[in-house]
Design an enzyme around this catalytic site. Structure first.
Site, PDB file in Angstrom:
ATOM      1  N   HIS A   1      83.436  39.764   5.162  1.00 55.18           N
ATOM      2  CA  HIS A   1      82.486  40.832   5.486  1.00 55.18           C
ATOM      3  C   HIS A   1      81.621  40.423   6.681  1.00 55.18           C
ATOM      4  CE1 HIS A   1      83.368  42.474   1.470  1.00 55.18           C
ATOM      5  NE2 HIS A   1      82.900  43.607   1.955  1.00 55.18           N
TER       6      HIS A   1
ATOM      7  N   LYS B   1      75.729  40.639   5.345  1.00 59.26           N
ATOM      8  CA  LYS B   1      75.900  40.818   3.885  1.00 59.26           C
ATOM      9  C   LYS B   1      75.174  39.704   3.133  1.00 59.26           C
ATOM     10  CE  LYS B   1      79.270  41.817   0.275  1.00 59.26           C
ATOM     11  NZ  LYS B   1      78.425  42.890  -0.244  1.00 59.26           N
TER      12      LYS B   1
HETATM   13  P1  NAD Z   1      71.416  47.758   4.370  1.00 64.52           P
HETATM   14  O1  NAD Z   1      70.570  46.548   4.258  1.00 64.52           O
HETATM   15  O2  NAD Z   1      71.887  48.209   5.715  1.00 64.52           O
HETATM   16  O3  NAD Z   1      70.706  49.015   3.648  1.00 64.52           O
HETATM   17  C1  NAD Z   1      69.953  48.943   2.470  1.00 64.52           C
HETATM   18  C2  NAD Z   1      68.769  49.890   2.641  1.00 64.52           C
HETATM   19  O4  NAD Z   1      68.089  50.017   1.385  1.00 64.52           O
HETATM   20  C3  NAD Z   1      67.731  49.373   3.665  1.00 64.52           C
HETATM   21  O5  NAD Z   1      67.460  50.394   4.622  1.00 64.52           O
HETATM   22  C4  NAD Z   1      66.506  49.077   2.791  1.00 64.52           C
HETATM   23  O6  NAD Z   1      65.266  49.284   3.459  1.00 64.52           O
HETATM   24  C5  NAD Z   1      66.712  50.086   1.660  1.00 64.52           C
HETATM   25  N1  NAD Z   1      65.916  49.758   0.464  1.00 64.52           N
HETATM   26  C6  NAD Z   1      65.730  48.551  -0.125  1.00 64.52           C
HETATM   27  N2  NAD Z   1      64.879  48.656  -1.160  1.00 64.52           N
HETATM   28  C7  NAD Z   1      64.521  49.961  -1.236  1.00 64.52           C
HETATM   29  C8  NAD Z   1      63.637  50.705  -2.090  1.00 64.52           C
HETATM   30  N3  NAD Z   1      62.958  50.129  -3.085  1.00 64.52           N
HETATM   31  N4  NAD Z   1      63.503  52.049  -1.869  1.00 64.52           N
HETATM   32  C9  NAD Z   1      64.193  52.655  -0.883  1.00 64.52           C
HETATM   33  N5  NAD Z   1      65.020  51.997  -0.028  1.00 64.52           N
HETATM   34  C10 NAD Z   1      65.193  50.670  -0.208  1.00 64.52           C
HETATM   35  O7  NAD Z   1      72.695  47.452   3.426  1.00 64.52           O
HETATM   36  P2  NAD Z   1      74.115  48.213   3.374  1.00 64.52           P
HETATM   37  O8  NAD Z   1      75.110  47.479   4.203  1.00 64.52           O
HETATM   38  O9  NAD Z   1      73.922  49.682   3.580  1.00 64.52           O
HETATM   39  O10 NAD Z   1      74.527  47.904   1.859  1.00 64.52           O
HETATM   40  C11 NAD Z   1      73.690  48.292   0.784  1.00 64.52           C
HETATM   41  C12 NAD Z   1      74.330  47.887  -0.542  1.00 64.52           C
HETATM   42  O11 NAD Z   1      75.540  48.635  -0.741  1.00 64.52           O
HETATM   43  C13 NAD Z   1      74.747  46.403  -0.617  1.00 64.52           C
HETATM   44  O12 NAD Z   1      74.531  45.946  -1.941  1.00 64.52           O
HETATM   45  C14 NAD Z   1      76.239  46.458  -0.306  1.00 64.52           C
HETATM   46  O13 NAD Z   1      76.956  45.365  -0.820  1.00 64.52           O
HETATM   47  C15 NAD Z   1      76.608  47.745  -1.007  1.00 64.52           C
HETATM   48  N6  NAD Z   1      77.864  48.383  -0.564  1.00 64.52           N
HETATM   49  C16 NAD Z   1      78.636  48.913  -1.558  1.00 64.52           C
HETATM   50  C17 NAD Z   1      79.778  49.604  -1.240  1.00 64.52           C
HETATM   51  C18 NAD Z   1      80.569  50.258  -2.358  1.00 64.52           C
HETATM   52  O14 NAD Z   1      81.561  50.973  -2.078  1.00 64.52           O
HETATM   53  N7  NAD Z   1      80.155  50.077  -3.621  1.00 64.52           N
HETATM   54  C19 NAD Z   1      80.168  49.757   0.096  1.00 64.52           C
HETATM   55  C20 NAD Z   1      79.345  49.207   1.105  1.00 64.52           C
HETATM   56  C21 NAD Z   1      78.178  48.536   0.758  1.00 64.52           C
END
Ligand code: NAD
Length: 272
Positions: free
Chosen positions: A160, A164
């Site tokens: 990744h 991450k």
């Molecule tokens: P990122 O860091 O770009 O985005 C996360 C966002 O959440 C940030 O903007 C942050 O400010 C916000 N956030 C954190 N705490 C918060 C709160 N209390 N209230 C509101 N917003 C809040 O990360 P990303 O790359 O978008 O990934 C996010 C998560 O999704 C990770 O855990 C990643 O592993 C997961 N993910 C899962 C899949 C899937 O298919 N299940 C796919 C991609 C990513």
């Protein structure tokens, strides 16, 4: 937008997945962006959600008041952090709405809280929301069942992007869980998450994980089944985060008509 569209809230709206979700909701019939939430103190509070996602103004302003948004909405799409997702599942249960959780890296304690919230919320949670990876999980389970632990070793390799924060990825754990299911064993007792130094020979029946991080890779996963003189590799490459966002919107639309409970993408896709 039509009156029957499902009203969705994107939490973590400014994140990589949050922005992708906002663009996807805009493109998918049957769903509409009702509200967008970011963490308190975020520089994005008060900005237009569509503008930060590159769509132009949508009239939805990013807020840090999730409950106010949830009580008027029908579903929440949540790709944030474990602590935030636990908080949101409690609020989704209060509001009796759908909560789609894509967040990875959650602990057993977090999972227990999601299960408790699922008494009132309709929760769909998966470490990977794409059709391709969920199919890969089904194939992995079949392969692990057919190729037994006496002669076949299972290793899961993932890569990744450099931002991450959790490892192994939720997808690698989903695939490991599928392999363990195929072998009828528990993943926790049989997984080898790290190898370093003089480890000794590989223990038969274990499921190994290897984690690579770098650059902008969206998600690469391989399940390697290694036998004597032959090897089978099942793999998936993600080249666009929209695959996860489309899966999440599909999950929300599916869960709209379900009873409160805890569901997976396999239920949504009819692969369970
Ligand atoms: P990122 O860091 O770009 O985005 C996360 C966002 O959440 C940030 O903007 C942050 O400010 C916000 N956030 C954190 N705490 C918060 C709160 N209390 N209230 C509101 N917003 C809040 O990360 P990303 O790359 O978008 O990934 C996010 C998560 O999704 C990770 O855990 C990643 O592993 C997961 N993910 C899962 C899949 C899937 O298919 N299940 C796919 C991609 C990513």
């Amino acid at each position: 937008m039509s009156g029957t569209d499902m009203k969705l809230v994107v939490v973590g709206a400014a994140g990589r997945m949050g922005q992708t979700l906002i663009r996807t909701i805009n493109a998918v019939p049957g769903a509409t962006l009702f509200a967008a939430v970011e963490r308190p103190g975020s520089a994005f509070i008060g900005r237009d959600a569509g503008e930060i996602a590159g769509l132009g103004p949508t009239g939805v302003t990013i807020t840090d008041k999730p409950l106010e948004a949830f009580v008027e909405a029908e579903g929440v799409l949540d790709f944030t952090s474990p602590a935030a997702s636990v908080e949101f599942s409690g609020l989704a249960a209060q509001a009796r709405i759908v909560h789609v959780i894509g967040t990875t890296g959650c602990s057993a304690d977090d999972e227990a809280k999601f299960n408790a919230a699922a008494r009132h919320a309709r929760i769909v949670k998966s470490g990977n929301m794409s059709l391709g990876v969920n199919l890969l999980g089904v194939l992995t389970e079949q392969a692990a069942r057919a190729l037994g632990p006496e002669n076949w070793d299972i290793e899961i390799l993932e890569m990744h992007h450099k931002h991450k924060v959790d490892a192994p990825s939720g997808t690698a754990l989903l695939l490991g869980g599928a392999a363990a299911k195929g072998r009828d064993i528990g993943l926790a007792e049989h997984s080898v998450r790290v190898r370093d130094g003089h480890t000794g020979a590989r223990v038969a029946g274990t499921i190994g994980f290897a984690t690579l991080r770098g650059g902008s890779v969206i998600g690469e996963h391989s399940v390697i089944l290694a036998g004597e003189g032959e090897q089978v590799t099942l793999s998936h490459s993600a080249t666009d985060r929209a695959i996860f966002a489309r899966g999440a919107v599909t999950a929300a639309l599916w869960a709209r008509n379900q009873k409160p409970g805890f569901y997976s993408m396999l239920d949504v896709l009819g692969l369970s």
